[in-house]
Scaffold this motif. Structure first.
Motif, PDB file in Angstrom:
ATOM      1  N   CYS A 124      -3.516 -59.817 -22.316  1.00  0.00           N
ATOM      2  CA  CYS A 124      -4.396 -58.914 -22.906  1.00  0.00           C
ATOM      3  C   CYS A 124      -5.124 -59.385 -24.014  1.00  0.00           C
ATOM      4  O   CYS A 124      -4.571 -60.656 -24.408  1.00  0.00           O
ATOM      5  N   VAL A 125      -5.814 -58.652 -24.870  1.00  0.00           N
ATOM      6  CA  VAL A 125      -6.362 -59.187 -26.144  1.00  0.00           C
ATOM      7  C   VAL A 125      -5.630 -58.591 -27.115  1.00  0.00           C
ATOM      8  O   VAL A 125      -5.626 -57.177 -27.403  1.00  0.00           O
ATOM      9  N   LEU A 126      -4.772 -59.162 -28.181  1.00  0.00           N
ATOM     10  CA  LEU A 126      -4.204 -58.798 -29.061  1.00  0.00           C
ATOM     11  C   LEU A 126      -4.989 -58.430 -30.563  1.00  0.00           C
ATOM     12  O   LEU A 126      -4.605 -57.569 -31.014  1.00  0.00           O
ATOM     13  N   TYR A 127      -5.878 -59.305 -30.739  1.00  0.00           N
ATOM     14  CA  TYR A 127      -6.780 -58.951 -31.580  1.00  0.00           C
ATOM     15  C   TYR A 127      -8.130 -59.514 -31.077  1.00  0.00           C
ATOM     16  O   TYR A 127      -8.206 -60.697 -30.808  1.00  0.00           O
ATOM     17  N   PRO A 128      -9.127 -58.507 -31.479  1.00  0.00           N
ATOM     18  CA  PRO A 128      -8.995 -57.144 -31.818  1.00  0.00           C
ATOM     19  C   PRO A 128      -8.295 -56.299 -30.975  1.00  0.00           C
ATOM     20  O   PRO A 128      -8.073 -56.845 -29.706  1.00  0.00           O
ATOM     21  N   LYS A 129      -7.824 -55.219 -31.355  1.00  0.00           N
ATOM     22  CA  LYS A 129      -6.850 -54.596 -30.367  1.00  0.00           C
ATOM     23  C   LYS A 129      -7.344 -53.950 -29.220  1.00  0.00           C
ATOM     24  O   LYS A 129      -7.970 -52.808 -29.115  1.00  0.00           O
ATOM     25  N   LEU A 130      -7.254 -54.693 -28.076  1.00  0.00           N
ATOM     26  CA  LEU A 130      -7.875 -54.332 -26.834  1.00  0.00           C
ATOM     27  C   LEU A 130      -6.710 -54.281 -25.553  1.00  0.00           C
ATOM     28  O   LEU A 130      -7.023 -54.055 -24.597  1.00  0.00           O
TER      29      LEU A 130
END
Length: 203
Positions: free
Chosen positions: A149-155
């Motif tokens: 997933c995308v850790l930053y930005p919080k997604l």
């Protein structure tokens, strides 16, 4: 016979055009990734194997770490990377304790590194293929199916099949990306969806 040759030539031209379109798409995605990737931190968890038990504990570990990182005192990608690097031993011990509690005899490895990702859709967010800074979590041999997933930005809360990115997350991305790049990664365009499906089929 003439009709068959014409049909074969038409099919060949179509396939050639399709291939050129896909190759062009890959190059365009890689150029976009070069601009987008410095702003984004991916999260990648690799299971020990593909057996059901290893896959189940992978999901547990993912949730445990996201809970821990949610509370991290980090206001930027750089601060979050620094936090994870500084607290790596603590995070690994935390994960290893859960692994032991569940009866697994292997341990975890958590690193901040670079990883290549294929084009990936998270709801209406499409991230292009390319190399991204990544928090990589390997469980045991790390040879099983992975989760990202995308850790930053919080997604990381995004459902990769049905979700639409919340407005607050769009606001975060607006601060990090140019308007052109933002429009390129957040889209409901049918053309983008069709090309993404073709890329998935050719993997």
């Amino acid at each position: 016979m003439k009709y068959q040759r014409t049909l074969l030539m038409s099919a060949s031209c179509f396939l050639l055009a399709l291939l050129c379109s896909i190759v062009w798409g890959y190059r365009k995605d890689e150029n976009l990734a070069e601009r987008v990737s410095p702003r984004i931190l991916r999260f990648h968890v690799l299971a020990n194997s593909n057996c059901r038990e290893d896959q189940n504990i992978k999901i547990q570990v993912k949730s445990l770490l996201l809970e821990q990182l949610e509370a991290a005192p980090a206001a930027s990608k750089e601060e979050l990377c620094a936090y994870i690097t500084e607290h790596r031993d603590t995070l690994e011990t935390y994960v290893d304790s859960r692994l032991a509690e569940e009866g697994f005899d292997y341990q975890s490895s958590i690193t901040v590194t670079e990883s290549y990702f294929p084009t990936k859709a998270y709801g209406n967010l499409v991230l292009p293929c390319g190399v991204y800074d990544t928090v990589k979590v390997e469980l045991g041999e790390g040879r099983g199916r992975n989760w990202w997933c995308v850790l930053y930005p919080k997604l990381c809360f995004i459902d990769s099949t049905h979700a639409v990115i919340p407005e607050e997350s769009v606001t975060e991305l607006e601060k990090l990306l140019s308007r052109e790049d933002l429009n390129a990664v957040i889209t409901d365009s049918p053309r983008i969806r069709i090309r993404f499906k073709l890329l998935e089929m050719l993997k």
